[in-house]
Scaffold this motif. Structure first.
Motif, PDB file in Angstrom:
ATOM      1  N   LEU A 358       0.828  -1.207   0.000  1.00 33.41           N
ATOM      2  CA  LEU A 358       0.000   0.000   0.000  1.00 33.41           C
ATOM      3  C   LEU A 358       0.863   1.258   0.000  1.00 33.41           C
ATOM      4  N   ALA A 359       1.982   1.226   0.716  1.00 35.01           N
ATOM      5  CA  ALA A 359       2.879   2.379   0.738  1.00 35.01           C
ATOM      6  C   ALA A 359       3.401   2.680  -0.657  1.00 35.01           C
ATOM      7  N   VAL A 360       3.801   1.632  -1.388  1.00 34.29           N
ATOM      8  CA  VAL A 360       4.316   1.812  -2.739  1.00 34.29           C
ATOM      9  C   VAL A 360       3.207   2.270  -3.680  1.00 34.29           C
ATOM     10  N   ALA A 361       2.041   1.631  -3.576  1.00 40.19           N
ATOM     11  CA  ALA A 361       0.941   1.930  -4.491  1.00 40.19           C
ATOM     12  C   ALA A 361       0.463   3.367  -4.361  1.00 40.19           C
ATOM     13  N   HIS A 362       0.515   3.914  -3.170  1.00 37.71           N
ATOM     14  CA  HIS A 362      -0.005   5.265  -2.927  1.00 37.71           C
ATOM     15  C   HIS A 362       1.101   6.304  -2.750  1.00 37.71           C
ATOM     16  N   ASP A 363       2.359   5.877  -2.905  1.00 32.33           N
ATOM     17  CA  ASP A 363       3.489   6.799  -2.793  1.00 32.33           C
ATOM     18  C   ASP A 363       3.459   7.564  -1.473  1.00 32.33           C
ATOM     19  N   VAL A 364       3.343   6.806  -0.382  1.00 34.08           N
ATOM     20  CA  VAL A 364       3.395   7.401   0.948  1.00 34.08           C
ATOM     21  C   VAL A 364       4.450   6.660   1.771  1.00 34.08           C
ATOM     22  N   PRO A 379       1.153   0.813  12.022  1.00 35.09           N
ATOM     23  CA  PRO A 379       1.672   1.529  10.852  1.00 35.09           C
ATOM     24  C   PRO A 379       1.511   3.037  11.058  1.00 35.09           C
ATOM     25  N   LEU A 380       2.563   3.776  10.820  1.00 33.18           N
ATOM     26  CA  LEU A 380       2.581   5.221  11.041  1.00 33.18           C
ATOM     27  C   LEU A 380       2.769   5.905   9.692  1.00 33.18           C
ATOM     28  N   ILE A 381       1.733   6.583   9.236  1.00 31.78           N
ATOM     29  CA  ILE A 381       1.736   7.189   7.910  1.00 31.78           C
ATOM     30  C   ILE A 381       2.223   8.624   8.052  1.00 31.78           C
ATOM     31  N   ILE A 382       3.346   8.926   7.404  1.00 29.20           N
ATOM     32  CA  ILE A 382       4.010  10.217   7.582  1.00 29.20           C
ATOM     33  C   ILE A 382       3.823  11.062   6.333  1.00 29.20           C
ATOM     34  N   THR A 383       3.436  12.306   6.521  1.00 30.65           N
ATOM     35  CA  THR A 383       3.217  13.211   5.387  1.00 30.65           C
ATOM     36  C   THR A 383       3.996  14.501   5.589  1.00 30.65           C
ATOM     37  N   ARG A 393      -3.745  11.058   0.099  1.00 31.71           N
ATOM     38  CA  ARG A 393      -3.251   9.694  -0.122  1.00 31.71           C
ATOM     39  C   ARG A 393      -3.106   8.953   1.203  1.00 31.71           C
ATOM     40  N   ALA A 394      -2.618   9.646   2.206  1.00 35.52           N
ATOM     41  CA  ALA A 394      -2.444   9.021   3.519  1.00 35.52           C
ATOM     42  C   ALA A 394      -3.785   8.583   4.104  1.00 35.52           C
ATOM     43  N   GLN A 395      -4.793   9.434   3.961  1.00 31.35           N
ATOM     44  CA  GLN A 395      -6.110   9.077   4.494  1.00 31.35           C
ATOM     45  C   GLN A 395      -6.714   7.889   3.749  1.00 31.35           C
ATOM     46  N   ALA A 396      -6.454   7.795   2.439  1.00 33.30           N
ATOM     47  CA  ALA A 396      -6.929   6.646   1.671  1.00 33.30           C
ATOM     48  C   ALA A 396      -6.242   5.367   2.130  1.00 33.30           C
ATOM     49  N   VAL A 397      -4.933   5.450   2.345  1.00 29.56           N
ATOM     50  CA  VAL A 397      -4.181   4.291   2.824  1.00 29.56           C
ATOM     51  C   VAL A 397      -4.658   3.882   4.214  1.00 29.56           C
TER      52      VAL A 397
END
Length: 460
Positions: A358-364, A379-383, A393-397
């Motif tokens: 998912l990180a690769v697919a959404h470039d996050v 998982p910690l999504i960093i923007t 993108r982060a919210q979608a992931v």
């Protein structure tokens, strides 16, 4: 002239409890959940006693005003965020350790007692309170009860709810009730204490907590392993479980976290590998040494580039300190949207692989820390700051990670609570019938809907 709710509160509360300064009220209107919405509160109250809480709730009930209770504000789901027109009820000043009973092994505390302080106090009597969220130096027992917090030790010792014996609760109409018991056993009636634990202030406001204690465990032995692949590390976690081993902790820290901690604290962790697994064993000797050695061998058998049982307690403590430093280290890089999913241990490597996809697919950028031993992944999504496209993108992931956890037979939250951020995930995880049962409980205990409305479930 009729009095206003604020006039009534000012008259009912001791001086200094009611806060109306907009800047101060705004400063306590959110927890630490990135991007969770927050409204404008009418006022804040710094409660010092159960009587203060009763005064607030009775006034709010008379006027139909929402009440949002909060502790230290370390939550990560928006559960303590203000809603428009609410009274923010801070319990941080209720900090008394009321009783420690070393015969029955329990402690009675007010909700504002900080987790680590309770541990320090009971340790003086050779006792131990096991739940230890990463925020234990700052988070309060009341907040831990609100979300049924877990922590590093929960793989072996369980979460907050496993230690709550009894609660004093202020109901939605301002009555003070006690639920639970202080005896070792008790099955009289429904388990209302368990119902309140994890309810995030939506069913009642907890003003006193009786928690079970254990004897202090022996000093732990640490096994550590570095891996090049996060999926290999996940496979090692699964293999530890398959071997029938239950360490007192089994934690995962990935390359993003290690790099962030290195950049901040200069610990040179990344020179050893991309992913760190940490296990602690607190069985009596000589068993602990043997089990730690077995774990290190399992790490090597599953792809660790290096794995050993630690003989240096200072070094081992430093590695666990790095685990606790990971989240604040990542926050220095930008807003962090924090996940809290749980999957069965057999699917830990599959879930970690899915997160990487998912990180690769959404470039996050997704960093991973985990209470890996019980399948609780963070998982910690960093923007980057100010990057609106990255935020979308982060919210979608975020939502897709929830769906992935559900697809593996898991759950959308293990210890942070539903709050605001996980409400959609909760609806996807649970059936309409189960959600209706929860709404019925909410209606029965809070018929006016004034206790933290809009959190956890949609009601009415």
């Amino acid at each position: 002239m009729s009095s206003t709710p604020l006039d009534e509160l000012s008259a009912a509360l001791p001086a200094g409890r009611l806060v109306t300064d907009p800047d101060i009220v705004r400063s306590v209107s959110t927890d630490q959940a990135a991007w969770a919405p927050a409204g404008a509160a009418l006022a804040a109250v710094r409660a010092h006693s159960t009587d203060d809480v009763v005064a607030v709730v009775k006034t709010a009930a008379r006027h139909g005003i929402p009440v949002v209770a909060r502790g230290a504000g370390t939550g990560l789901s928006g559960g303590a965020n203000a809603i428009d027109g609410c009274i923010l009820l801070s319990l941080e000043q209720m900090t008394d350790v009321v009783e420690i009973n070393d015969v029955e092994r329990y402690a009675v505390v007010q909700p504002g007692v900080v987790n680590d302080r309770l541990r320090e106090v009971v340790a003086q009597q050779g006792l131990w309170y096991p739940p230890d969220p990463a925020s234990s130096p700052w988070s309060t027992i009341g907040g831990n009860v609100s979300t049924n917090a877990g922590g590093v030790c929960c793989v072996k010792y369980g979460v907050t709810g496993d230690y709550v014996l009894a609660l004093e609760v202020v109901t939605s109409n301002g009555e003070v009730v006690r639920v639970g018991r202080r005896t070792a056993k008790g099955v009289a009636g429904y388990d209302l204490a368990a119902l309140i634990v994890g309810s995030e202030g939506t069913l009642g406001i907890v003003t006193e907590i009786t928690v079970r204690l254990r004897p202090l465990p022996p000093p732990a032995i640490t096994a550590a392993g570095f891996f090049d692949s996060i999926v290999d590390a996940g496979s090692a976690v699964r293999a530890v479980g398959a071997a029938g081993i239950t360490p007192s902790a089994l934690e995962l820290v990935d390359r993003h976290c290690l790099a962030a901690v290195d950049d901040w604290k200069h610990m040179d962790l990344t020179v050893n590998g991309n992913v760190l697994l940490l296990a602690r064993v607190d069985d009596p000797e000589p068993m602990a040494d043997e089990v730690a050695g077995r774990i290190a061998q399992i790490f090597r058998d599953n792809g660790a580039s290096w794995a050993e049982r630690s003989t240096d307690e200072t070094e081992a403590d430093a590695l666990f300190a790095a685990r606790r430093l990971a989240y604040p280290a990542l926050e220095r890089l930008g807003p962090v949207l924090t996940e809290d999913v749980v999957v069965p241990r057999q699917f830990v490597p599959d879930m970690l692989a899915r997160i990487e996809e998912l990180a690769v697919a959404h470039d996050v950028t997704i960093a991973n820390i985990a209470h890996a031993g019980d399948g609780n992944l963070h998982p910690l999504i960093i923007t980057p700051i100010g990057d609106d496209d990255a935020r979308r993108r982060a919210q979608a992931v975020f939502e897709q990670i929830l769906d992935a956890a559900i697809s593996f037979g898991g759950t959308v939250t293990g210890e942070h609570g539903v709050g605001l951020l996980k409400k959609g995930g909760l609806r996807r995880e649970q059936s309409d019938v189960v959600l209706a049962m929860q709404r019925a409980v909410k209606q029965a205990l809070d018929p006016q809907g004034i206790l933290n409305p809009g959190k956890v479930i949609d009601w009415p």
